[in-house]
Design a protein around this motif. Structure first.
Motif, PDB file in Angstrom:
ATOM      1  N   TYR A  28      44.254 -62.253 -38.190  1.00  0.00           N
ATOM      2  CA  TYR A  28      44.235 -62.455 -36.749  1.00  0.00           C
ATOM      3  C   TYR A  28      45.392 -63.347 -36.338  1.00  0.00           C
ATOM      4  CZ  TYR A  28      39.564 -60.736 -37.512  1.00  0.00           C
ATOM      5  OH  TYR A  28      38.505 -59.963 -37.905  1.00  0.00           O
ATOM      6  N   VAL A  30      46.662 -65.319 -33.183  1.00  0.00           N
ATOM      7  CA  VAL A  30      46.167 -65.791 -31.893  1.00  0.00           C
ATOM      8  C   VAL A  30      47.252 -66.588 -31.188  1.00  0.00           C
ATOM      9  CG1 VAL A  30      44.415 -67.174 -30.724  1.00  0.00           C
ATOM     10  CG2 VAL A  30      43.822 -65.905 -32.794  1.00  0.00           C
ATOM     11  N   LEU A  67      38.329 -62.254 -29.707  1.00  0.00           N
ATOM     12  CA  LEU A  67      37.967 -62.697 -31.048  1.00  0.00           C
ATOM     13  C   LEU A  67      36.494 -62.459 -31.341  1.00  0.00           C
ATOM     14  CD1 LEU A  67      39.905 -66.038 -31.558  1.00  0.00           C
ATOM     15  CD2 LEU A  67      40.052 -63.999 -32.966  1.00  0.00           C
TER      16      LEU A  67
END
Length: 91
Positions: A28, A30, A67
């Motif tokens: 991920y 971010v 998320l």
């Protein structure tokens, strides 16, 4: 926010690809800087399709609710809209 130079990023991706090819279900990213998308568009074609699909980009500007699609709130840090509390030095 720290920034990883392109050369180090390529080294890291190559290392992960070579030694840990299927160790991650997803990675991920971010709130990454704008130029990372340009680097990603250059690196992405060098990766296998299944490796490309493991990268998930979450833009803080669009809200971090994205998320929650991938991470349970109990594991997600409060700064990202979850319930988990991080105390430095306790990891």
């Amino acid at each position: 926010m720290s920034v990883v130079p392109g050369g180090q990023l390529l080294f890291l991706l190559g290392h992960i690809k070579k030694y840990y090819p299927d160790s991650f279900a997803r990675v991920y990213f971010v709130g990454i800087p704008w130029f990372f998308h340009a680097i990603w568009s250059w690196v992405k074609p060098m990766l296998a399709k299944h490796a490309q699909d493991k990268a998930v980009f979450i833009d803080e500007g669009n809200g971090l609710a994205g998320l929650a699609e991938y991470v349970e709130p109990r594991w997600l840090l409060q700064r990202y809209g979850g319930e988990a509390v991080y105390t430095p030095g306790t990891d």
